[in-house]
Design an enzyme around this catalytic site. Structure first.
Site, short mmCIF file in Angstrom:
data_model
loop_
_atom_site.label_atom_id
_atom_site.label_comp_id
_atom_site.label_asym_id
_atom_site.label_seq_id
_atom_site.Cartn_x
_atom_site.Cartn_y
_atom_site.Cartn_z
CG ASP A 98 -2.42 0.45 1.05
OD1 ASP A 98 -2.63 1.37 0.56
OD2 ASP A 98 -3.25 -0.41 1.46
CG ASP A 200 -4.89 5.46 0.94
OD1 ASP A 200 -5.64 4.35 1.23
OD2 ASP A 200 -5.00 6.31 1.62
CD GLU A 263 -9.10 3.77 -1.48
OE1 GLU A 263 -9.69 3.50 -0.79
OE2 GLU A 263 -8.52 4.81 -1.09
CG HIS A 324 -9.27 -1.69 3.93
ND1 HIS A 324 -8.88 -1.73 2.80
CD2 HIS A 324 -8.86 -0.40 4.74
CE1 HIS A 324 -8.31 -0.53 2.69
NE2 HIS A 324 -8.20 0.05 3.69
CG ASP A 325 -11.59 1.52 3.21
OD1 ASP A 325 -11.31 1.43 4.61
OD2 ASP A 325 -10.92 1.71 2.35
#
Ligand code: GLC
Length: 600
Positions: A98, A200, A263, A324-325
């Site tokens: 990430d 990200d 993302e 994960h969101d």
């Protein structure tokens, strides 16, 4: 033929805090991931992407980085990381990190220097502004985690901008020194052997240079995340961001065979711009459309169609079902549909990303108030934005703490872990875990599934059908998104072939001759072998079959509309029709859409 691993491979997201704890502190770590490497090979994925593992005060669980070129002690050391990469590579697994370039932690030394004085050489590394003329924040920009996106620094009398927590100040990507510093961070990890980055909030990197107020959102309603009150016109998806991304891409391209994933939560027509001009942007702008879609055959067919039509020439598709969101897929849709969802993910055209735990059907876990960790939920309580429920510890076995740790984990375990765990499901030949293994193996062995064209057949009632073709191989995927059985056949083609896989794992090798029977909540993958197939396929490329019904705009979504691939699209296609028993009318009340979440 494309040989890039990130086109033919499958990516698996590891949320390191929750994957495997190796030192008994209740938090997952790199040693734990090494212990579990065989899980990835057993499952059959090609790459693992690790959510952030860098030194961090953990205000946003690692998405607040205090040092870009080291490992947080909670996860291990640089030596442990090198060991992880070497061990993964030895097994043929790629490792993707990430990269969080939009913001740092407020504890990053860069920010310490920046806030120390208005004259600091690093002042301009972050986004500082004077108060508005009458006092107060310089603009109406809002933090995605609630409240104003501007925090006042009394010592220097200015505000700094933070798209997320005040503890996550945004870097100023208009400053070339910032760009260079992050490029060097990338090289640091690329030289260590990482195979790429998931970047990200990449669409946030550039903000309006005139600092204009965001327009008020007229559709905003009480109960929605507060930042939806304004439309992020001037704070995200700015045109200049594509130059910044092209630079990131050039850094990745200094090394062989690496991938840049972005993302991006944007509507499809904006999302596809992130392939960049002449594909100089991200290789894979994450396609989150399935995360927000209604679980309904027509809605899904429509979004596949929109996505396939919007892709730039040569742009490689990708699909995501969980992260994960967002709430876990097995809880967003009816649990019986989790298998159908897995089959969809693994048979669509493009790179799939699996979120850890989805391979065992992990559900959203209710988090008692005193165990809440997520800063988003803490800032904006009670409207369902909390992300902890999708981040609970991996369920490995029925032992203490599900085999995740020897101590109480940082987030509660799912109450169902005694039954729903890797060890149990491995031994159950028809489990969702073994379905994933079979799907991955099938995909690996099938040129049509790995890189074949996509042709929608029909989306009607609860049924979604499409064909993937590569060379001689034609694969029909038939998914029943409903709770009633159906009998499916085509009037335009006689389907003959062999059933390769049912989502219930109990029909291997069944012969198909004309009709396909689908049980409630069943999906099947069929290899079509009819001798007429070749002739028909040739004609497919040439145009509609003689005598086949003409595509109509009012018919079910996707009927015979197009055939998508990387070379030429769309092409005329015949229009098979379905004969359904019972008829195609929706068989039960349409399901509620997934809960609305922030930041989309
Ligand atoms: C990304 C991450 C999310 C994080 C946010 C701020 O959306 O996926 O977990 O909170 O960025 O860094």
């Amino acid at each position: 033929m494309d040989t890039e691993w990130w086109k033919t491979g499958v990516i698996y997201q590891v949320y390191p805090r929750s994957f495997q704890d190796s030192n008994g502190d209740g938090v997952g770590d790199l040693g734990g991931i090494v212990q579990r490497l065989s899980h990835f090979t057993e499952l059959g994925v090609d790459a693992i992407w690790l959510s952030p593992i860098f030194p961090s005060p953990m205000a946003d669980f690692g998405y607040d980085i205090a040092n870009y070129t080291d490992i947080d002690p909670i996860f291990g050391t640089l030596a442990a990381f090198d060991h992880l990469v070497a061990s993964a590579h030895a097994l043929g697994l790629k490792v993707v990190l990430d990269l969080v370039p939009n913001h740092t932690s407020d504890r990053h030394p860069w920010f310490g220097e920046s806030r120390s004085s208005r004259h600091s050489p690093k002042r301009d590394w972050y986004i500082w502004r004077d108060p508005a003329p009458g006092g107060g924040p310089p603009t109406n920009w809002m933090s995605d985690f609630g409240g104003s996106a501007w925090a006042f620094d009394a010592a220097t009398g200015q505000y700094y901008y933070h798209a997320y927590l005040a503890a996550q100040p945004d870097l100023n990507w208009r400053n070339p020194d910032v760009r260079r510093a992050i490029h060097d961070v990338m090289r640091f990890w690329l030289k260590r052997g990482v195979d790429g980055f998931r970047v990200d909030v990449i669409w946030h990197l550039i903000k309006d240079d005139q600092f204009r107020d965001n327009p008020v959102n007229p559709d905003y309603r009480e109960g929605q995340p507060p930042h939806h009150a304004v439309i992020p016109l001037y704070t995200a998806d700015r045109p200049e961001v594509h130059d910044v991304i092209a630079e990131l891409r050039r850094v990745v391209d200094e090394f062989d065979d690496r991938v840049l994933i972005g993302e991006i939560y944007l509507p499809i027509e904006r999302l596809v711009a992130y392939y960049g001009r002449d594909l100089t942007g991200t290789h894979l702008p994450f396609n989150f459309s399935l995360l927000q879609s209604r679980w309904n055959a027509r809605a899904i067919a429509k979004l596949i169609d929109e996505y396939e039509s919007a892709l730039p020439s040569g742009g490689w598709p990708n699909w995501v079902l969980g992260n994960h969101d967002r709430p876990r897929v097995a809880s967003r849709i009816e649990p019986e549909q989790a298998r159908v969802a897995a089959m969809l993910l693994m048979t669509l055209r493009g790179t799939p990303t699996i979120y850890y735990g989805d391979e065992i059907g992990m559900r959203q876990v209710p988090i008692p108030p005193d165990r809440i960790q997520d800063p988003f939920e803490k800032n904006v309580p009670g409207i369902g934005v909390g992300r902890d429920g999708a981040r609970t510890p991996m369920q490995w076995d029925a032992g203490p703490f599900a085999g995740f740790s020897t101590a109480e984990p940082w987030l509660p375990l799912s109450p169902d872990f005694h039954a729903e765990n890797v060890a149990n499901l491995r031994n159950d030949k028809t489990s969702i875990f073994n379905l994933h293994r079979r799907l991955l193996a099938l995909r690996r062995a099938s040129p049509a599934l790995k890189r074949g064209s996509y042709q929608p057949i029909v989306a009607s009632g609860d049924l979604l059908l499409y064909i993937r073709t590569h060379g001689q191989q034609r694969i029909l995927v038939a998914l029943n998104l409903g709770a009633e059985p159906a009998l499916v056949s085509s009037q335009a083609q006689h389907w003959r072939g062999r059933l390769l896989l049912s989502s219930f794992l109990d029909r291997d090798g069944e012969a198909i001759d004309g009709e396909i029977a689908l049980r409630a909540d069943e999906g099947v993958v069929v290899e079509l072998t009819s001798s007429g197939g070749l002739r028909r396929r040739t004609r497919l490329a040439d145009g509609p079959l003689q005598g086949a019904p003409k595509p109509t705009s009012s018919g079910p979504v996707g009927v015979g509309a197009r055939c998508y691939d990387t070379i030429a699209r769309p092409r005329g296609a015949p229009q098979p029709t379905l004969r359904l028993t019972p008829p195609a009318a929706p068989r039960r009340t349409e399901r509620a859409p997934p809960p609305r979440r922030g930041r989309d």
